[in-house]
Design a protein around this motif. Structure first.
Motif: not given
Lengths: 178, 178
Positions: A148-149, A151, A155-159, A163, A166-167
């Motif tokens: 998560w951190w 991403s 900056d690679l497609a963080p939710p 979403l 929900r995750v």
DNA sequence: CGGAGTGTACCGGCCAGACGGTACAGTAGC
DNA sequence: GCTACTGTACCGTCTGGCCGGTACACTCCG
């Protein structure tokens, strides 16, 4: 005053997060902290010492969080989840970003500087494996948080916000239901 | 021959994974590829171009995997899991390491080089969100996988062999049961 | 057929600038 | 007088990138 010391450490992460790893030079850090280069080298006699300082601070935070976690089942796993990922997507997560910055800096400038961090991390992992819940769940949650951190940092497609929550709920349920 | 070009790209990832980011110099890459520096610069006129080439190749693999994934529910999520993490802890995961290397190199040398990767990754994330399973599950698995190869790359307490398999099974069950 | 020319792939020496680090004289506050 | 700096000048090395060559295959023309 250790004030300046901390300001230098902050400045280093700021430069790294803003301008990238390439730009992490002693001059740039000194400028960012509004300290002379001589002043920087007074506190950190070398660039390695600087990144070691960043890692040290991170290790300190880790240790504190580790001891602060309670004893109820899943406590440590929950702390790890919450420390890096807010329930809502506040987009800040400044602490986590700082962690990543230190990690990043170390792996570039001096991979050996990561050694102390590795040890604390290993301790943390052991703690997670004995958190009163299924070790596989605890580990999966940890890995997801790490991803998560990452991403967010790159900056690679963080939710997306919706979403994101929900995750978060999903992972929380995973912890509770095991 | 594009042979040399590929050899240079391979050499760059080799140097990066073996000697660290600091050591990723044009000279080192040329030496590793057994090509002169001039030869390197013939194919990649700048260091930025070199890392851009690494990212490009990675993007290609991503695209291929994206189209190759089937249509059954959870297919894409499963592919993503399997591509990065073998069921057994074979410790290699060369493809994933290569991916990380490219990512790493780009974020150090030229963060902008990541842009094309960001786009493919975003597409991949969208694909995961429409994989016929709970998007939160798909995303959680993805994040865990990302965290997995990060932990291996930086050697930050990667799951021990036994645990490795259990986490893998857990994630697989998560996909199946949603 | 032969010579001239063209493009590709690559060599390797070199330079300018950046960067880490040193040195040192000075200073403001406690 | 000690700590915590400032400011600047300087050095050596490393590194990215340029440039003038070279080898060689291929082609075009007379």
């Amino acid at each position: 005053m250790t004030d300046t010391r901390d300001r230098l450490l902050d400045a280093a992460t700021d430069v790294l997060l803003r301008d990238g790893a390439q730009a992490l030079t002693l001059d740039a850090v000194a400028r960012q902290a509004q300290v002379s280069k001589g002043g920087l080298l007074y506190h950190f006699p070398s660039k390695q010492a600087l990144v070691a300082g960043m890692v040290d601070r991170l290790v300190g935070h880790f240790d504190a969080a580790l001891t602060a976690a309670g004893e109820t089942p899943g406590a440590a796993t929950r702390v790890y989840l919450q420390a890096s990922v807010e329930p809502r997507n506040t987009a800040t997560g400044a602490a986590a970003d700082r962690a990543t910055a230190a990690l990043f800096a170390a792996s570039i400038v001096d991979p050996d500087a990561l050694r102390p961090l590795r040890e604390v991390y290993q301790a943390w992992q052991r703690r997670l494996e004995n958190d009163g819940i299924d070790p596989a769940v605890a580990t999966a949650v940890r890995l997801a948080v790490d991803g998560w951190w990452l991403s967010r940092l790159v900056d690679l497609a963080p939710p997306a916000p919706g979403l994101h929550e929900r995750v978060y709920v999903l992972l929380t349920n995973l912890i509770d239901g095991s």
